[in-house]
Design a protein around this motif. Structure first.
Motif, PDB file in Angstrom:
ATOM      1  N   THR A  92       0.838  -1.186   0.000  1.00 63.66           N
ATOM      2  CA  THR A  92       0.000   0.000   0.000  1.00 63.66           C
ATOM      3  C   THR A  92       0.878   1.242   0.000  1.00 63.66           C
ATOM      4  OG1 THR A  92      -1.744   1.168   1.223  1.00 63.66           O
ATOM      5  CG2 THR A  92      -0.191  -0.078   2.530  1.00 63.66           C
ATOM      6  N   GLN A  93       0.325   2.312  -0.527  1.00 69.22           N
ATOM      7  CA  GLN A  93       1.066   3.571  -0.579  1.00 69.22           C
ATOM      8  C   GLN A  93       1.493   3.993   0.828  1.00 69.22           C
ATOM      9  OE1 GLN A  93      -1.069   6.669  -2.647  1.00 69.22           O
ATOM     10  NE2 GLN A  93       0.069   8.274  -1.578  1.00 69.22           N
ATOM     11  N   ALA A  94       2.763   4.400   0.961  1.00 63.02           N
ATOM     12  CA  ALA A  94       3.235   4.871   2.274  1.00 63.02           C
ATOM     13  C   ALA A  94       2.794   6.301   2.468  1.00 63.02           C
ATOM     14  CB  ALA A  94       4.746   4.765   2.363  1.00 63.02           C
ATOM     15  N   SER A  95       2.638   6.655   3.724  1.00 56.05           N
ATOM     16  CA  SER A  95       2.193   7.997   4.047  1.00 56.05           C
ATOM     17  C   SER A  95       3.265   8.696   4.874  1.00 56.05           C
ATOM     18  CB  SER A  95       0.896   7.883   4.858  1.00 56.05           C
ATOM     19  OG  SER A  95       0.564   9.121   5.407  1.00 56.05           O
ATOM     20  N   THR A  96       3.408   9.994   4.663  1.00 52.97           N
ATOM     21  CA  THR A  96       4.165  10.790   5.612  1.00 52.97           C
ATOM     22  C   THR A  96       3.261  10.921   6.828  1.00 52.97           C
ATOM     23  OG1 THR A  96       5.074  12.009   3.779  1.00 52.97           O
ATOM     24  CG2 THR A  96       5.286  13.028   5.955  1.00 52.97           C
ATOM     25  N   ILE A  97       3.849  10.849   8.018  1.00 50.89           N
ATOM     26  CA  ILE A  97       3.010  10.930   9.212  1.00 50.89           C
ATOM     27  C   ILE A  97       3.354  12.187   9.994  1.00 50.89           C
ATOM     28  CG2 ILE A  97       2.365   9.795  11.373  1.00 50.89           C
ATOM     29  CD1 ILE A  97       2.979   7.130  10.126  1.00 50.89           C
ATOM     30  N   LEU A  98       2.422  13.145  10.016  1.00 50.80           N
ATOM     31  CA  LEU A  98       2.651  14.352  10.817  1.00 50.80           C
ATOM     32  C   LEU A  98       2.145  14.144  12.239  1.00 50.80           C
ATOM     33  CD1 LEU A  98       1.752  17.146   8.212  1.00 50.80           C
ATOM     34  CD2 LEU A  98       3.973  16.102   8.731  1.00 50.80           C
ATOM     35  N   LYS A  99       1.054  13.387  12.353  1.00 49.31           N
ATOM     36  CA  LYS A  99       0.503  13.065  13.683  1.00 49.31           C
ATOM     37  C   LYS A  99      -0.187  11.724  13.617  1.00 49.31           C
ATOM     38  CE  LYS A  99      -0.414  17.096  16.499  1.00 49.31           C
ATOM     39  NZ  LYS A  99      -1.160  18.343  16.433  1.00 49.31           N
ATOM     40  N   GLU A 100      -0.177  10.991  14.721  1.00 47.40           N
ATOM     41  CA  GLU A 100      -0.863   9.699  14.786  1.00 47.40           C
ATOM     42  C   GLU A 100      -1.917   9.741  15.893  1.00 47.40           C
ATOM     43  OE1 GLU A 100       1.884   6.022  13.591  1.00 47.40           O
ATOM     44  OE2 GLU A 100       2.706   7.104  15.287  1.00 47.40           O
ATOM     45  N   PHE A 101      -3.168   9.519  15.522  1.00 44.29           N
ATOM     46  CA  PHE A 101      -4.253   9.481  16.499  1.00 44.29           C
ATOM     47  C   PHE A 101      -4.782   8.057  16.632  1.00 44.29           C
ATOM     48  CE2 PHE A 101      -5.038  13.782  14.486  1.00 44.29           C
ATOM     49  CZ  PHE A 101      -4.422  14.488  15.510  1.00 44.29           C
ATOM     50  N   TYR A 102      -5.611   7.887  17.646  1.00 45.14           N
ATOM     51  CA  TYR A 102      -6.315   6.622  17.854  1.00 45.14           C
ATOM     52  C   TYR A 102      -7.807   6.916  17.880  1.00 45.14           C
ATOM     53  CZ  TYR A 102      -8.162   2.463  20.101  1.00 45.14           C
ATOM     54  OH  TYR A 102      -8.886   1.325  20.371  1.00 45.14           O
ATOM     55  N   ALA A 103      -8.604   6.094  17.224  1.00 43.29           N
ATOM     56  CA  ALA A 103     -10.064   6.241  17.300  1.00 43.29           C
ATOM     57  C   ALA A 103     -10.720   4.872  17.202  1.00 43.29           C
ATOM     58  CB  ALA A 103     -10.580   7.135  16.174  1.00 43.29           C
ATOM     59  N   SER A 104     -11.658   4.599  18.067  1.00 40.93           N
ATOM     60  CA  SER A 104     -12.408   3.341  17.933  1.00 40.93           C
ATOM     61  C   SER A 104     -13.798   3.457  18.547  1.00 40.93           C
ATOM     62  CB  SER A 104     -11.656   2.184  18.615  1.00 40.93           C
ATOM     63  OG  SER A 104     -11.755   2.290  20.017  1.00 40.93           O
ATOM     64  N   TYR A 105     -14.687   2.626  18.035  1.00 43.71           N
ATOM     65  CA  TYR A 105     -15.978   2.415  18.677  1.00 43.71           C
ATOM     66  C   TYR A 105     -16.004   0.986  19.166  1.00 43.71           C
ATOM     67  CZ  TYR A 105     -17.849   6.680  16.569  1.00 43.71           C
ATOM     68  OH  TYR A 105     -18.077   7.979  16.217  1.00 43.71           O
ATOM     69  N   THR A 106     -16.524   0.807  20.380  1.00 43.54           N
ATOM     70  CA  THR A 106     -16.688  -0.542  20.889  1.00 43.54           C
ATOM     71  C   THR A 106     -17.905  -0.534  21.818  1.00 43.54           C
ATOM     72  OG1 THR A 106     -15.556  -2.404  21.917  1.00 43.54           O
ATOM     73  CG2 THR A 106     -15.080  -0.248  22.836  1.00 43.54           C
ATOM     74  N   ILE A 107     -18.226  -1.708  22.357  1.00 42.36           N
ATOM     75  CA  ILE A 107     -19.374  -1.792  23.265  1.00 42.36           C
ATOM     76  C   ILE A 107     -18.871  -1.634  24.697  1.00 42.36           C
ATOM     77  CG2 ILE A 107     -21.268  -3.246  24.088  1.00 42.36           C
ATOM     78  CD1 ILE A 107     -21.684  -2.924  21.196  1.00 42.36           C
ATOM     79  N   ASP A 108     -19.502  -0.789  25.463  1.00 40.85           N
ATOM     80  CA  ASP A 108     -19.143  -0.644  26.867  1.00 40.85           C
ATOM     81  C   ASP A 108     -20.278  -1.207  27.709  1.00 40.85           C
ATOM     82  OD1 ASP A 108     -18.096   0.098  29.294  1.00 40.85           O
ATOM     83  OD2 ASP A 108     -18.928   2.126  29.186  1.00 40.85           O
ATOM     84  N   ARG A 109     -19.990  -2.318  28.372  1.00 40.19           N
ATOM     85  CA  ARG A 109     -21.066  -2.983  29.117  1.00 40.19           C
ATOM     86  C   ARG A 109     -21.437  -2.229  30.384  1.00 40.19           C
ATOM     87  NH1 ARG A 109     -22.160  -7.217  26.093  1.00 40.19           N
ATOM     88  NH2 ARG A 109     -20.458  -7.712  24.691  1.00 40.19           N
ATOM     89  N   ASN A 110     -20.548  -1.376  30.889  1.00 39.31           N
ATOM     90  CA  ASN A 110     -20.885  -0.594  32.086  1.00 39.31           C
ATOM     91  C   ASN A 110     -21.957   0.441  31.778  1.00 39.31           C
ATOM     92  OD1 ASN A 110     -19.139  -1.861  33.878  1.00 39.31           O
ATOM     93  ND2 ASN A 110     -17.412  -0.672  33.079  1.00 39.31           N
ATOM     94  N   THR A 111     -21.773   1.173  30.675  1.00 45.61           N
ATOM     95  CA  THR A 111     -22.772   2.196  30.338  1.00 45.61           C
ATOM     96  C   THR A 111     -23.854   1.612  29.430  1.00 45.61           C
ATOM     97  OG1 THR A 111     -21.431   2.914  28.466  1.00 45.61           O
ATOM     98  CG2 THR A 111     -21.117   4.103  30.516  1.00 45.61           C
ATOM     99  N   LYS A 112     -23.722   0.327  29.083  1.00 52.71           N
ATOM    100  CA  LYS A 112     -24.677  -0.353  28.203  1.00 52.71           C
ATOM    101  C   LYS A 112     -24.870   0.432  26.912  1.00 52.71           C
ATOM    102  CE  LYS A 112     -27.210  -2.319  32.121  1.00 52.71           C
ATOM    103  NZ  LYS A 112     -26.824  -1.400  33.198  1.00 52.71           N
ATOM    104  N   SER A 113     -23.760   0.896  26.366  1.00 51.31           N
ATOM    105  CA  SER A 113     -23.863   1.667  25.131  1.00 51.31           C
ATOM    106  C   SER A 113     -22.590   1.477  24.309  1.00 51.31           C
ATOM    107  CB  SER A 113     -24.043   3.154  25.451  1.00 51.31           C
ATOM    108  OG  SER A 113     -22.857   3.669  26.005  1.00 51.31           O
ATOM    109  N   VAL A 114     -22.651   2.006  23.105  1.00 57.57           N
ATOM    110  CA  VAL A 114     -21.431   2.072  22.295  1.00 57.57           C
ATOM    111  C   VAL A 114     -20.590   3.208  22.875  1.00 57.57           C
ATOM    112  CG1 VAL A 114     -20.543   2.601  20.001  1.00 57.57           C
ATOM    113  CG2 VAL A 114     -22.652   1.265  20.249  1.00 57.57           C
ATOM    114  N   ILE A 115     -19.275   3.013  22.936  1.00 62.13           N
ATOM    115  CA  ILE A 115     -18.445   4.159  23.306  1.00 62.13           C
ATOM    116  C   ILE A 115     -17.446   4.461  22.209  1.00 62.13           C
ATOM    117  CG2 ILE A 115     -18.552   4.194  25.835  1.00 62.13           C
ATOM    118  CD1 ILE A 115     -15.848   2.729  25.812  1.00 62.13           C
ATOM    119  N   LEU A 116     -17.165   5.747  22.096  1.00 63.13           N
ATOM    120  CA  LEU A 116     -16.097   6.218  21.222  1.00 63.13           C
ATOM    121  C   LEU A 116     -14.876   6.416  22.110  1.00 63.13           C
ATOM    122  CD1 LEU A 116     -14.885   7.538  18.649  1.00 63.13           C
ATOM    123  CD2 LEU A 116     -15.859   9.703  19.438  1.00 63.13           C
TER     124      LEU A 116
END
Ligand code: GDP
Ligand code: MN
Length: 377
Positions: A92-116
């Motif tokens: 795959t094409q390589a990218s220059t990286i100026l910044k690296e972030f993290y993002a995900s959605y998953t299920i949170d059983r404590n709040t019984k909802s999806v969390i970002l």
């Protein structure tokens, strides 16, 4: 169910999340051809396995020439990453990286909802960030009736970027990723790293998705991507024989009738310092064929040092089970010690039948499990 990065990226693409194009390859020659097809100088060669941490394991390499691509592809295709042999790679094409972030959605059983979950500290191990600097990880629970409309997406985006066009891009990515997560009944949709590239645009450089197995029946497009791991293959095979089997990492093979007793057995093995090799509920029957099938399953696991048969006789009578065991072990040949504990209906008769055999017969659960644990030391 897990899918590969390239498959997750295909979903990303169809939901409008920006990625660089990739070509899937199985040989170094295919990788060189892919390099020519992509027509860019700098590329990344990446192992495609159903496990994370590929970068650390040497499964992600930058390349800037045909020779490099050929060399890295050949090398990566010999790797085994977290027990997964690398059979496929992407170029795959390589990218220059100026910044690296993290993002995900998953299920949170404590709040019984999806969390970002988002963080400005992407790229490296997010677990490590969570452990050492938890304040750098932001979580937002998503109200299912509200979802992620524009105003929320922009609010979330502003926590990571401030350039107007980047806020707009990140907000769009967060909306699209949520839509993908919900529409496909995912249990995880993760981008790590989500980068700002050389043109100041946001691009997903990695993609990880897992899906709720119970919802796969309504997602044939996801289900057709299923690649069973060797362990999942064994578990599926066990299921087809009427067993409920889960592979574990220990050395005591367990054969138990009833799921509750099987769980109790696993617990008590731990209590007495042993480690179970599996959870196995063979159900209620004394049918010798079932015992043969179960023993074959257990003995295929090379880490099994002793087999513990824990039977509670109710409607299934212990003397029937004992006779079944004797019949079965005329066919199953093994040097591995077998501890048998029979309790319940006709237990005395059952134990009597096993008296002058190779089975190590125990009366109580404690005696049986202590005996099995001592055989593994
Ligand atoms: P993982 O280790 O399995 O999560 O695989 P990733 O796809 O996340 O790649 C690991 C790391 O390799 C990333 O965190 C990046 O730092 C780096 N990497 C991946 N793709 C690129 C790229 O296109 N350019 C550069 N410079 N680094 C990359
Ligand atoms: Mn990653």
């Amino acid at each position: 169910m897990k899918i590969h990065e390239y498959q997750a990226k295909d979903f990303f693409k169809s939901f409008g999340i920006p990625i660089f194009d990739h070509i899937v390859c199985k040989t170094p020659e295919e990788a060189v051809a892919a390099y020519k097809t992509l027509g860019v100088k700098d590329v990344v060669v990446k192992a495609q396995v159903l496990a994370g941490g590929r970068g650390k394991a040497g499964g992600v390499k930058l390349a800037s020439s045909q020779e490099d691509v050929q060399k890295h592809a050949a090398n990566i295709l010999t790797l085994t990453i977290k027990e997964y042999p690398v059979e496929k790679i992407i170029v795959t094409q390589a990218s220059t990286i100026l910044k690296e972030f993290y993002a995900s959605y998953t299920i949170d059983r404590n709040t019984k909802s999806v969390i970002l979950i988002i963080s400005a500290e992407g790229g490296i191990d997010i677990e490590e960030v969570a452990a050492k600097t938890p304040e750098k990880i932001l979580t937002f629970s998503i109200d299912p009736f509200v979802g992620v409309p524009d105003y929320l997406a922009r609010k979330f985006a502003f926590t990571l970027v401030s350039e107007p066009h980047q806020v707009a891009q990140l907000a769009a990515i967060l909306k699209d990723l949520y839509r993908l997560f919900v529409e496909k009944d995912a249990s995880l949709a993760e981008i790590n790293p989500l980068v700002i590239d050389g043109d100041n645009n946001l691009v997903a450089l990695d993609a990880k998705m897992t899906f709720d197995d119970n919802a796969l029946f309504r997602h044939p497009d996801v289900l057709q991507l299923f690649e069973p791991t060797p362990e999942e293959r064994v578990e599926a095979d066990a299921k087809s024989k009427g067993f409920s089997y889960v592979h574990l990492d220990g050395s005591i093979g367990c054969m138990v009738n009833g799921a509750g007793l099987a769980m109790g057995t696993v617990d008590v093995i731990h209590l007495y310092g042993g480690t179970p090799a599996n959870f196995l509920d063979i159900g209620g029957s004394s049918n010798p064929q079932k015992i043969i099938d179960a023993m074959t399953l257990l003995l295929n696991d090379k880490s099994v040092k002793v087999v513990l048969i824990n039977i509670f006789g109710g409607i299934t009578r212990c003397d029937d089970v004992a006779n079944g065991l004797i019949k079965a072990f005329q066919q199953v040949k093994t040097n591995i010690p077998v501890v048998v504990r029979l309790t319940g209906t006709n237990e005395k008769e059952g134990r009597e039948i096993l008296k002058d055999t190779d089975f190590i017969v125990a009366e109580s659960m404690e005696e049986a499990i202590r005996s099995a644990v001592s055989q593994t030391n």
